[in-house]
Structures are given as structure tokens and as C-alpha cells.
Design an enzyme around this catalytic site. Structure first.
Site, PDB file in Angstrom:
ATOM      1  N   HIS A 150      56.026  50.375  59.445  1.00  6.76           N
ATOM      2  CA  HIS A 150      55.717  50.285  58.014  1.00  6.76           C
ATOM      3  C   HIS A 150      54.250  49.931  57.794  1.00  6.76           C
ATOM      4  CE1 HIS A 150      56.442  46.105  59.174  1.00  6.76           C
ATOM      5  NE2 HIS A 150      55.808  45.723  58.082  1.00  6.76           N
ATOM      6  N   HIS A 195      52.568  49.319  61.414  1.00  6.13           N
ATOM      7  CA  HIS A 195      52.839  48.383  62.503  1.00  6.13           C
ATOM      8  C   HIS A 195      54.334  48.155  62.654  1.00  6.13           C
ATOM      9  CE1 HIS A 195      52.135  46.049  58.819  1.00  6.13           C
ATOM     10  NE2 HIS A 195      52.967  45.132  59.298  1.00  6.13           N
ATOM     11  N   ARG A 227      51.175  35.281  57.568  1.00  7.31           N
ATOM     12  CA  ARG A 227      50.322  36.388  57.147  1.00  7.31           C
ATOM     13  C   ARG A 227      49.780  36.144  55.753  1.00  7.31           C
ATOM     14  NH1 ARG A 227      53.561  41.572  55.851  1.00  7.31           N
ATOM     15  NH2 ARG A 227      53.380  40.798  53.714  1.00  7.31           N
TER      16      ARG A 227
END
Length: 301
Positions: free
Chosen positions: A102, A258, A273
Site C-alpha cells: 500500500h 510498502h 510513524r
């Protein structure tokens, strides 16, 4: 891409043939001076994903590093952990991870420009992340397939969470996460091929959140998407990173996908993240992505 002044204290080591580079000589726990910021921004566009070893950032330092690449933004539906403003917590649930190719948050028009991910707890084996170059994937397409991709538009939606379909719905932790993920439904039309605003490269906009192609029946759309997606994820077009605590990965979300394999059994795996604000993709013929389902609008279509 613009040229940047030479610097003797930063060094680039390629991590893969088509994408990926390790940046040596940077301490991201400290304020990064302008010439090093320019170096990082250039390296990101050139190499698509860059890695920093042994940083051990805290939440404040993580946010400060993210601002080198743009304005931090909160995930559209997932709340930040207590004490943070923009963090998205990636903590393994029942031995699973985001094991689906995605690009982050493509269900909104101006999906993130870049993502900055730091490793906190890494399993004793497995737990790597793979990235793929969506620009070289486009370059590999036969000319006839390029012409089709150049004019096609994809429909992206968060109507289902990344790889939720793989989980047993009786596991309440997963069900709760899904409920939050789809608490606000977004649906966006993106060109299948976007033009990168800095490099000018053409890249494919596909990945897990694409649910169809505008104007195509579902069966045909799925076949076309699968063919294009296979060019992205061919092994030669990827790079794999074996995490160690303290590592940081920064990727150009406009030119990559990724994948995090669920290959670490039930060992804990925790990363954090932050994403930064992106631009609205522009197609080969100059048209821009558009939101077609807006949870904030009463008359959303």
C-alpha cells in the site's frame, strides 16, 4: 531535481538498485541545519526511501525531524497516542502487521508526501519492511499498457482496513481497530499515473486502498489493477530493511508502496510513524484527484 551543496559530514550508501539509501553522519536527535535538511530532501526524491541507523528518537525529536520534510498531519481516522500530536502507532496485533502492499492514506486526495517511521521494539526474527518503486514500475510497462494507465482513474477508499480480511473477527483488538479506521468513510478518485511534483517522474498510484477503476466493471478492473500492481512488486523493484531499535526510515509516499510481512510469530513489534502533508496528485493530462465521498459533507456523493 535541484543540486545541493557538497557536504563532507554526510554520506549516502545505496541499499538497493532501484531505491533505498542509508544516510551516514546525521544525528537526528539534534536540530538539523539547513544544508543538511537540503541534503535529506534531495536524497529522499532521488532514492525514494532513506534510512538512518542508531537514532533512538523520542516523540518530540521524531516530530521535529518530520518537519524537515513538511507539515505533520494526523491520520484522518486514527487518534494519536496520549502525549503526541501526530503519531500513528504501529503495534503488532496477534502477530500481524500491515502485510499488504500500500501507499499511505490514498483514500484522501492530498495523501501524505512522506512518512517518517521509527523503530521502538523489534522481534528477534522477521519484522522487516519492504518498499517498492512505483516510478520504475511505470517505466517497465509496455507502451500499450502505459497508454492505458495514463488515462485510467482509480477509486480509493478506507471502507476496509489494511488486511482486516485476514483476521478472525472474534479478536476484539482487531475489531476495535477496524471500527476506528472506518469511523469516517472517505472515497477519492486518483489518476492511476501521477506526475511527481519535484522530479517530474510518472508513477503508479495503486495499492491496497484501490477498490476499482472508474468506468470499468469490477471484474475487468481487478484484472487490470493486478497486472499493473505486479510490475510494482516484482522482486527487482523492491528493497528490504531489517529493523534494529533506533532505526528511522523516511519514504517518498508519492513514489513508493510498502509492505510489512507477518513473519515474526507473536513476538511484539512496535514502530511509530508521522506523516507530512501532501499535494493533490496531477494526472498526465493535468487533471487533479478529487474527493467523491466526504464524511464532513452532508451531501457527499
Amino acid at each position: 531535481m535541484s543540486s545541493i551543496p557538497a557536504t563532507h559530514d554526510l554520506r549516502v550508501e545505496k541499499a538497493g538498485a532501484r531505491l533505498g539509501a542509508v544516510i551516514h553522519g546525521l544525528d537526528a536527535t539534534q536540530v538539523i541545519p539547513p544544508h543538511k535538511q537540503a541534503f535529506l530532501l534531495d536524497a529522499l526524491v532521488r532514492h525514494k526511501v532513506i534510512f538512518l541507523r542508531d537514532q533512538f528518537l523520542d516523540d518530540e525529536q521524531h516530530e521535529r525531524l518530520s518537519r524537515v520534510f513538511g507539515t505533520p498531519i494526523l491520520h484522518p481516522t486514527i487518534s494519536a497516542p496520549p502525549g503526541t500530536k501526530y503519531t500513528f502507532e504501529l503495534r503488532s496485533r496477534n502477530g500481524r502487521s500491515t502485510d499488504s502492499w500500500h501507499t499511505d492514506v490514498t483514500f484522501v486526495p492530498n495523501y501524505p508526501k512522506a512518512s517518517i517511521l521509527r523503530a521502538i521494539e523489534i522481534p528477534p526474527y522477521g519484522g522487516a519492511t519492504l518498499w517498492a518503486n512505483t516510478a520504475t514500475a511505470y517505466d517497465d510497462l509496455p507502451e500499450a499498457l502505459k497508454r492505458l494507465a495514463d488515462t485510467a482513474w482509480g477509486i480509493h477508499c478506507n471502507d476496509y482496513d489494511t488486511n482486516y480480511y485476514k483476521f478472525d473477527s472474534r479478536k476484539e483488538e482487531i475489531a476495535d481497530f477496524r471500527a476506528e479506521f472506518i469511523s469516517r468513510i472517505y472515497r477519492t478518485e486518483h489518476p492511476v499515473v501521477r506526475v511527481h511534483p519535484e522530479s517530474g517522474e510518472r508513477s503508479l498510484v495503486l495499492g491496497h486502498f484501490i477498490t476499482g477503476l472508474k468506468g470499468f466493471p469490477t471484474r475487468e478492473a481487478n484484472r487490470i489493477v493486478d497486472i499493473l500492481q505486479d510490475y510494482i512488486t516484482q522482486i527487482e523493484n523492491t528493497v528490504s530493511w531489517n529493523w534494529k531499535p533506533g532505526d528511522v526510515a523516511i519514504w517518498d509516499n508519492r513514489a513508493t508502496q510498502h509492505y510489512a510481512p507477518a513473519d515474526f510469530d507473536s513476538h511484539p513489534r512496535e514502530l511509530r510513524r508521522i506523516t507530512v502533508e501532501g499535494d493533490v496528485p496531477v494526472s498526465v493530462d493535468g487533471r487533479r484527484s478529487r474527493l467523491v465521498t466526504d464524511p464532513d459533507a452532508r451531501d457527499a456523493s
